[in-house]
Motif scaffolding. Structure first.
Motif, short mmCIF file in Angstrom:
data_model
loop_
_atom_site.label_atom_id
_atom_site.label_comp_id
_atom_site.label_asym_id
_atom_site.label_seq_id
_atom_site.Cartn_x
_atom_site.Cartn_y
_atom_site.Cartn_z
N ASP A 108 0.82 -1.22 0.00
CA ASP A 108 0.00 0.00 0.00
C ASP A 108 0.85 1.27 0.00
N GLU A 109 2.08 1.19 0.45
CA GLU A 109 2.98 2.36 0.46
C GLU A 109 3.51 2.69 -0.93
N LEU A 110 3.48 1.73 -1.83
CA LEU A 110 4.05 1.93 -3.17
C LEU A 110 3.17 2.86 -4.00
N PRO A 111 3.78 3.51 -4.98
CA PRO A 111 2.98 4.33 -5.91
C PRO A 111 2.01 3.44 -6.70
N GLU A 112 0.92 4.01 -7.15
CA GLU A 112 -0.10 3.28 -7.90
C GLU A 112 0.49 2.52 -9.08
N ARG A 148 11.61 -2.83 -11.26
CA ARG A 148 11.76 -1.68 -10.36
C ARG A 148 10.72 -1.71 -9.24
N ALA A 149 9.50 -2.11 -9.56
CA ALA A 149 8.45 -2.21 -8.54
C ALA A 149 8.82 -3.26 -7.50
N ARG A 150 9.37 -4.37 -7.95
CA ARG A 150 9.80 -5.41 -7.00
C ARG A 150 10.92 -4.90 -6.10
N ARG A 151 11.83 -4.14 -6.68
CA ARG A 151 12.92 -3.58 -5.87
C ARG A 151 12.38 -2.60 -4.83
N ARG A 152 11.45 -1.77 -5.24
CA ARG A 152 10.88 -0.80 -4.30
C ARG A 152 10.09 -1.51 -3.19
N LEU A 153 9.38 -2.57 -3.54
CA LEU A 153 8.65 -3.33 -2.53
C LEU A 153 9.64 -3.97 -1.55
N ALA A 154 10.71 -4.53 -2.08
CA ALA A 154 11.72 -5.13 -1.21
C ALA A 154 12.33 -4.09 -0.28
N ALA A 155 12.57 -2.89 -0.79
CA ALA A 155 13.15 -1.83 0.03
C ALA A 155 12.19 -1.43 1.16
N VAL A 156 10.89 -1.34 0.86
CA VAL A 156 9.92 -1.00 1.89
C VAL A 156 9.86 -2.10 2.93
N LEU A 157 9.86 -3.34 2.49
CA LEU A 157 9.84 -4.47 3.43
C LEU A 157 11.09 -4.47 4.32
N GLU A 158 12.24 -4.17 3.72
CA GLU A 158 13.48 -4.08 4.51
C GLU A 158 13.40 -2.98 5.55
N ARG A 159 12.88 -1.83 5.13
CA ARG A 159 12.74 -0.71 6.06
C ARG A 159 11.81 -1.08 7.21
N GLN A 160 10.71 -1.75 6.88
CA GLN A 160 9.78 -2.20 7.92
C GLN A 160 10.46 -3.15 8.89
#
Length: 170
Positions: A108-112, A148-160
Motif C-alpha cells: 500500500d505504500e508503493l505508488p499506484e 523496479r516495482a519489485r525492488r521498491r517493494l523489497a526496500a519498503v519491506l526491509e525498512r519495515q
C-alpha cells in the motif's frame, strides 16, 4: 423554419428556465448539467413533438422532471448494487495470514504504478508481455517497471523489518 432553427429557438428561449429548474433539484453541478443536456437532447430528437409558444416550456419541464427521476432511480440502484457487492466481497475475500499484514502495508505504500504492475504479475499471474498490453507499453518497458516495482517493494519491506527490529517488536 428548419428543425435546427426550431430547436435553436426553443433552446435560446428556455435554456435559462430549464437550467434553474435543474439546479434547484439536482444534487450537484454535474447532475444539473446532465439534466439540461438530456432534456435538450430529447427536445432535439423529438422537435416535432415540442409544442409551440409557452407550452414548449411546460413540455421541457416534463422532460426534465423525468430525467431527474431517472437520475434518482439510477443513483438508488447503484447504491444498492454497491452495498451488495461490498457484502459479497467481504464474505468472499479470503482472510490472509496475520503474518502477511506487513506485506500488504508495504504494498500500500508503493505508488499506484508499482502496485498495478505487481498486482498484474502476482495476483493475475500475467507475463511481462501481457502486462505490457494491459498498461499500454512495450514488453521491455513492462519488464523494467516490474523489476523496479519489485525492488521498491523489497526496500519498503526491509525498512519495515529494520523498524521492527529497532523498536524491539516481534
Amino acid at each position: 423554419m428548419t428543425h435546427r432553427d426550431r430547436f435553436e429557438a426553443v433552446y435560446d428561449a428556455y435554456y435559462p428556465a430549464i437550467h434553474q429548474y435543474a439546479a434547484r433539484r439536482a444534487g450537484s453541478p454535474d447532475d444539473t448539467a446532465d439534466v439540461i443536456s438530456e432534456t435538450f437532447l430529447t427536445a432535439w430528437r423529438r422537435i416535432d413533438d415540442v409544442p409551440e409558444g409557452e407550452e414548449a416550456l411546460l413540455w421541457l419541464y416534463g422532460v426534465a422532471r423525468r430525467v431527474l427521476a431517472n437520475q434518482r432511480r439510477g443513483a438508488v440502484r447503484r447504491a444498492v448494487l454497491a452495498e451488495r457487492l461490498r457484502k459479497e466481497l467481504a464474505v468472499g475475500r479470503p482472510a490472509g495470514p496475520v503474518e502477511l499484514d506487513h506485506v500488504r502495508a508495504a504494498f500500500d505504500e508503493l505508488p499506484e504504478r508499482d502496485r498495478e504492475v505487481l498486482a498484474l504479475a502476482c495476483w493475475e499471474e500475467l507475463t511481462s508481455e501481457r502486462i505490457a498490453k494491459v498498461v499500454g507499453c512495450t514488453a521491455i518497458a513492462a519488464r523494467t517497471r516490474l523489476r523496479r516495482a519489485r525492488r521498491r517493494l523489497a526496500a519498503v519491506l526491509e525498512r519495515q523489518a529494520s523498524l521492527t527490529t529497532a523498536t524491539g517488536e516481534a
